[in-house]
Design a protein around this motif. Structure first.
Motif, PDB file in Angstrom:
ATOM      1  N   ALA A 177       0.837  -1.204   0.000  1.00  0.00           N
ATOM      2  CA  ALA A 177       0.000   0.000   0.000  1.00  0.00           C
ATOM      3  C   ALA A 177       0.874   1.258   0.000  1.00  0.00           C
ATOM      4  CB  ALA A 177      -0.928  -0.010   1.214  1.00  0.00           C
ATOM      5  N   GLU A 178       1.972   1.233   0.756  1.00  0.00           N
ATOM      6  CA  GLU A 178       2.900   2.375   0.753  1.00  0.00           C
ATOM      7  C   GLU A 178       3.429   2.631  -0.644  1.00  0.00           C
ATOM      8  OE1 GLU A 178       6.037   1.407   3.473  1.00  0.00           O
ATOM      9  OE2 GLU A 178       4.676   1.428   5.183  1.00  0.00           O
ATOM     10  N   THR A 179       3.820   1.551  -1.306  1.00  0.00           N
ATOM     11  CA  THR A 179       4.383   1.685  -2.649  1.00  0.00           C
ATOM     12  C   THR A 179       3.348   2.236  -3.623  1.00  0.00           C
ATOM     13  OG1 THR A 179       5.875  -0.134  -2.200  1.00  0.00           O
ATOM     14  CG2 THR A 179       5.547   0.424  -4.506  1.00  0.00           C
ATOM     15  N   VAL A 180       2.124   1.716  -3.535  1.00  0.00           N
ATOM     16  CA  VAL A 180       1.056   2.188  -4.418  1.00  0.00           C
ATOM     17  C   VAL A 180       0.801   3.682  -4.171  1.00  0.00           C
ATOM     18  CG1 VAL A 180      -1.407   2.000  -4.975  1.00  0.00           C
ATOM     19  CG2 VAL A 180      -0.049  -0.077  -4.599  1.00  0.00           C
ATOM     20  N   LEU A 181       0.730   4.043  -2.885  1.00  0.00           N
ATOM     21  CA  LEU A 181       0.480   5.444  -2.521  1.00  0.00           C
ATOM     22  C   LEU A 181       1.596   6.349  -3.054  1.00  0.00           C
ATOM     23  CD1 LEU A 181      -1.511   7.196  -0.935  1.00  0.00           C
ATOM     24  CD2 LEU A 181      -0.175   6.756   1.123  1.00  0.00           C
ATOM     25  N   MET A 182       2.846   5.904  -2.888  1.00  0.00           N
ATOM     26  CA  MET A 182       3.981   6.689  -3.381  1.00  0.00           C
ATOM     27  C   MET A 182       3.897   6.871  -4.892  1.00  0.00           C
ATOM     28  SD  MET A 182       6.935   4.911  -1.094  1.00  0.00           S
ATOM     29  CE  MET A 182       8.337   5.378  -2.089  1.00  0.00           C
ATOM     30  N   ASN A 183       3.529   5.808  -5.595  1.00  0.00           N
ATOM     31  CA  ASN A 183       3.437   5.898  -7.049  1.00  0.00           C
ATOM     32  C   ASN A 183       2.325   6.854  -7.475  1.00  0.00           C
ATOM     33  OD1 ASN A 183       5.557   4.144  -7.375  1.00  0.00           O
ATOM     34  ND2 ASN A 183       4.265   2.330  -7.576  1.00  0.00           N
ATOM     35  N   LEU A 192       2.801   2.208 -11.521  1.00  0.00           N
ATOM     36  CA  LEU A 192       1.483   1.743 -11.106  1.00  0.00           C
ATOM     37  C   LEU A 192       1.023   0.602 -12.011  1.00  0.00           C
ATOM     38  CD1 LEU A 192      -0.408   5.038 -10.268  1.00  0.00           C
ATOM     39  CD2 LEU A 192      -0.158   3.075  -8.746  1.00  0.00           C
ATOM     40  N   ALA A 193       1.323   0.749 -13.294  1.00  0.00           N
ATOM     41  CA  ALA A 193       0.896  -0.267 -14.259  1.00  0.00           C
ATOM     42  C   ALA A 193       1.607  -1.585 -13.991  1.00  0.00           C
ATOM     43  CB  ALA A 193       1.195   0.205 -15.676  1.00  0.00           C
ATOM     44  N   ARG A 194       2.886  -1.504 -13.620  1.00  0.00           N
ATOM     45  CA  ARG A 194       3.652  -2.731 -13.406  1.00  0.00           C
ATOM     46  C   ARG A 194       3.489  -3.291 -12.004  1.00  0.00           C
ATOM     47  NH1 ARG A 194       7.835   0.041 -16.086  1.00  0.00           N
ATOM     48  NH2 ARG A 194       8.946   0.326 -14.143  1.00  0.00           N
ATOM     49  N   GLY A 195       3.111  -2.398 -11.061  1.00  0.00           N
ATOM     50  CA  GLY A 195       3.117  -2.807  -9.659  1.00  0.00           C
ATOM     51  C   GLY A 195       1.897  -3.584  -9.210  1.00  0.00           C
ATOM     52  N   GLY A 196       0.837  -3.599 -10.010  1.00  0.00           N
ATOM     53  CA  GLY A 196      -0.374  -4.304  -9.613  1.00  0.00           C
ATOM     54  C   GLY A 196      -0.168  -5.809  -9.646  1.00  0.00           C
ATOM     55  N   GLY A 197      -1.128  -6.522  -9.121  1.00  0.00           N
ATOM     56  CA  GLY A 197      -1.022  -7.983  -9.137  1.00  0.00           C
ATOM     57  C   GLY A 197      -0.120  -8.493  -8.040  1.00  0.00           C
ATOM     58  N   LEU A 198      -0.076  -9.790  -7.915  1.00  0.00           N
ATOM     59  CA  LEU A 198       0.656 -10.394  -6.802  1.00  0.00           C
ATOM     60  C   LEU A 198       2.103 -10.703  -7.127  1.00  0.00           C
ATOM     61  CD1 LEU A 198      -2.281 -12.661  -5.841  1.00  0.00           C
ATOM     62  CD2 LEU A 198      -1.175 -11.142  -4.217  1.00  0.00           C
ATOM     63  N   GLY A 199       2.489 -10.472  -8.349  1.00  0.00           N
ATOM     64  CA  GLY A 199       3.873 -10.752  -8.705  1.00  0.00           C
ATOM     65  C   GLY A 199       4.103 -10.503 -10.173  1.00  0.00           C
ATOM     66  N   SER A 200       5.319 -10.811 -10.632  1.00  0.00           N
ATOM     67  CA  SER A 200       5.629 -10.635 -12.044  1.00  0.00           C
ATOM     68  C   SER A 200       5.887 -12.005 -12.658  1.00  0.00           C
ATOM     69  CB  SER A 200       6.858  -9.730 -12.188  1.00  0.00           C
ATOM     70  OG  SER A 200       7.973 -10.336 -11.567  1.00  0.00           O
ATOM     71  N   SER A 269      -6.749  -1.650  -5.313  1.00  0.00           N
ATOM     72  CA  SER A 269      -6.888  -0.605  -6.333  1.00  0.00           C
ATOM     73  C   SER A 269      -5.846  -0.797  -7.416  1.00  0.00           C
ATOM     74  CB  SER A 269      -6.692   0.782  -5.719  1.00  0.00           C
ATOM     75  OG  SER A 269      -7.685   1.045  -4.786  1.00  0.00           O
ATOM     76  N   ALA A 270      -4.596  -1.040  -6.978  1.00  0.00           N
ATOM     77  CA  ALA A 270      -3.507  -1.176  -7.946  1.00  0.00           C
ATOM     78  C   ALA A 270      -3.713  -2.385  -8.850  1.00  0.00           C
ATOM     79  CB  ALA A 270      -2.175  -1.291  -7.206  1.00  0.00           C
ATOM     80  N   GLU A 271      -4.325  -3.438  -8.291  1.00  0.00           N
ATOM     81  CA  GLU A 271      -4.550  -4.636  -9.105  1.00  0.00           C
ATOM     82  C   GLU A 271      -5.599  -4.390 -10.177  1.00  0.00           C
ATOM     83  OE1 GLU A 271      -5.636  -7.900  -6.569  1.00  0.00           O
ATOM     84  OE2 GLU A 271      -3.961  -7.473  -5.254  1.00  0.00           O
ATOM     85  N   ARG A 272      -6.560  -3.510  -9.846  1.00  0.00           N
ATOM     86  CA  ARG A 272      -7.703  -3.355 -10.746  1.00  0.00           C
ATOM     87  C   ARG A 272      -7.549  -2.210 -11.734  1.00  0.00           C
ATOM     88  NH1 ARG A 272     -11.304  -4.050  -5.620  1.00  0.00           N
ATOM     89  NH2 ARG A 272     -11.123  -6.300  -5.379  1.00  0.00           N
ATOM     90  N   LEU A 273      -6.485  -1.458 -11.594  1.00  0.00           N
ATOM     91  CA  LEU A 273      -6.314  -0.308 -12.479  1.00  0.00           C
ATOM     92  C   LEU A 273      -5.658  -0.722 -13.787  1.00  0.00           C
ATOM     93  CD1 LEU A 273      -5.060   2.197  -9.806  1.00  0.00           C
ATOM     94  CD2 LEU A 273      -7.166   2.415 -11.107  1.00  0.00           C
ATOM     95  N   ASP A 338      -5.678  10.565 -14.107  1.00  0.00           N
ATOM     96  CA  ASP A 338      -6.410  10.706 -15.358  1.00  0.00           C
ATOM     97  C   ASP A 338      -6.093   9.560 -16.305  1.00  0.00           C
ATOM     98  OD1 ASP A 338      -7.193  12.983 -14.257  1.00  0.00           O
ATOM     99  OD2 ASP A 338      -6.066  14.320 -15.571  1.00  0.00           O
ATOM    100  N   ALA A 339      -4.866   9.059 -16.191  1.00  0.00           N
ATOM    101  CA  ALA A 339      -4.411   8.049 -17.144  1.00  0.00           C
ATOM    102  C   ALA A 339      -4.986   6.685 -16.819  1.00  0.00           C
ATOM    103  CB  ALA A 339      -2.893   7.978 -17.122  1.00  0.00           C
ATOM    104  N   LEU A 340      -5.576   6.556 -15.653  1.00  0.00           N
ATOM    105  CA  LEU A 340      -5.993   5.240 -15.221  1.00  0.00           C
ATOM    106  C   LEU A 340      -7.497   5.062 -15.359  1.00  0.00           C
ATOM    107  CD1 LEU A 340      -3.756   5.378 -12.129  1.00  0.00           C
ATOM    108  CD2 LEU A 340      -3.524   3.676 -13.911  1.00  0.00           C
ATOM    109  N   THR A 341      -7.873   3.890 -15.783  1.00  0.00           N
ATOM    110  CA  THR A 341      -9.295   3.579 -15.834  1.00  0.00           C
ATOM    111  C   THR A 341      -9.525   2.296 -15.075  1.00  0.00           C
ATOM    112  OG1 THR A 341      -8.764   2.630 -17.973  1.00  0.00           O
ATOM    113  CG2 THR A 341      -9.986   4.700 -17.993  1.00  0.00           C
ATOM    114  N   ALA A 342     -10.576   2.235 -14.315  1.00  0.00           N
ATOM    115  CA  ALA A 342     -10.870   1.015 -13.559  1.00  0.00           C
ATOM    116  C   ALA A 342     -11.662   0.058 -14.437  1.00  0.00           C
ATOM    117  CB  ALA A 342     -11.676   1.366 -12.309  1.00  0.00           C
ATOM    118  N   PHE A 343     -11.414  -1.230 -14.255  1.00  0.00           N
ATOM    119  CA  PHE A 343     -12.193  -2.232 -15.000  1.00  0.00           C
ATOM    120  C   PHE A 343     -13.627  -2.216 -14.506  1.00  0.00           C
ATOM    121  CE2 PHE A 343      -8.050  -4.597 -15.422  1.00  0.00           C
ATOM    122  CZ  PHE A 343      -7.909  -4.288 -16.753  1.00  0.00           C
TER     123      PHE A 343
END
Ligand code: ZN
Ligand code: ZN
Length: 343
Positions: A177-183, A192-200, A269-273, A338-343
């Motif tokens: 959550a800290e990382t998402v907030l910082m981004n 933000l685009a790369r950080g979502g999900g549980l891993g790479s 939020s980060a997973e769904r963006l 603005d660049a982000l849209t939720a599913f």
């Protein structure tokens, strides 16, 4: 008032209330629930396939200690084997004690342990030497950023060394959550685009990485360690932590006090963006030296080491920093929100 009865086994006295749900549980039922939730995270996210050889990034700290302990308990069910991989950054007075904690855990849990050192991997550079070279004297704040880049590389090398197919790290929900907030605060749409999900999934030849504790709160990680009587190393690194993360942490604590679900909501939020097509960062290419993903000619780790080895540490760090920013935070006219849209 006596403690209520455990809401799960209905026999033992409750030892705690779960921070998120308020459910009153005894220590044993809490630990079982915690393990079941990590199992669900791994299975639902298909993070670790049957037969996986899993390198656990072990630092001796609470998160990786709990992660190793939980995965060891779940290993027969998941049909995976574990190998602890610890990174010796070469930080005098700090790392030695933390590594002793990891060695103790490996022996107690009968898990194989491999220690990889910056000094061996990076042509003689320890983190202390990097710090001396970059800051003149003392331990500069940018150290954390560079250490993070090198540690990621070192863990990858260590995992390959032991024949691992997957890497797991101990990041918990609060870290994420800290990382998402910082981004968000930096308007860093690319991360933000790369950080979502549980891993790479392991792009560019890298091993797949995941974070099985990503949905577990820090408080519960600490409670699990307490009730399972796990010993871990809890001292802060001698290098000052990244200042901006501290601000994000404080802000998150206040948000959580007002809305207990804020931490998990932010992780989800980060997973769904999804990024709007116009805001997507360019596809990274391969580092010309090591083949890792890179948005410039050299990846972050190679660029940093290149500068250090050319004996231009100050210049290299300044340059490396710009490269880091370019790579991590593509400058875009579109603000992240603005660049982000939720599913
Ligand atoms: Zn119980
Ligand atoms: Zn490289």
């Amino acid at each position: 008032m006596p403690a209520p009865t455990c809401a799960s086994c209905h026999t033992a006295r409750a030892n705690l209330r779960r921070p998120r749900s308020g459910q009153a549980l005894c220590g044993a039922c809490f630990c079982n629930a915690f393990e079941a939730e990590v199992l669900h995270t791994v299975l639902a996210g298909r993070l670790l396939p049957r037969g996986a050889v899993v390198a656990v990034g072990a630092s001796g700290g609470k998160d990786s200690t709990v992660l190793a302990h939980v995965l060891r308990a779940l290993a027969p069910q998941l049909d995976i084997s574990l190998h602890l991989v610890a990174v010796d950054e070469g930080i005098g007075g700090y790392r030695d004690a933390a590594l002793a904690a990891v060695r103790h855990q490996a022996a107690r849990w009968e898990l194989p342990l491999t220690v990889v050192a910056y000094e061996d991997l990076f042509g003689g550079w320890t983190m202390d030497a990097v710090a001396r070279s970059t800051a003149g004297s003392g331990r500069s704040r940018s150290c954390c950023t560079f250490c993070g880049v090198l540690r990621r590389r070192a863990l990858e090398e260590g995992a390959r060394l032991v024949g691992a197919t997957h890497i797991v790290t101990g990041h918990n929900a609060d870290d994420m959550a800290e990382t998402v907030l910082m981004n968000f605060l930096r308007g860093d749409a690319g991360r933000l685009a790369r950080g979502g999900g549980l891993g790479s999934p392991g792009e560019g030849g890298a091993l797949p990485r995941c974070r099985p504790l990503q949905l577990a709160s820090q408080k519960e990680v600490v409670l699990y360690a307490h009730f399972r009587r796990l010993h871990y190393f809890s001292e802060e690194c001698v290098y000052a932590p990244e200042a901006f993360r501290g601000h994000a942490r404080d802000l998150l604590k206040r948000l959580e006090a007002a809305r207990p679900s804020a931490v998990l909501d932010l992780v989800h939020s980060a997973e769904r963006l999804a990024l709007a097509p116009t805001a997507r960062p360019p596809r990274p290419g391969a580092c010309s030296r090591c083949g890792a993903l890179a948005s410039r000619a050299l990846c972050q780790a190679c660029a940093l080491l290149d500068g250090l080895n050319r004996g231009l540490p100050r210049l290299a760090i300044g340059k490396g920093r710009r490269e880091l920013e370019l790579e991590e935070a593509p400058r875009r006219s579109v603000p992240a929100a603005d660049a982000l849209t939720a599913f």
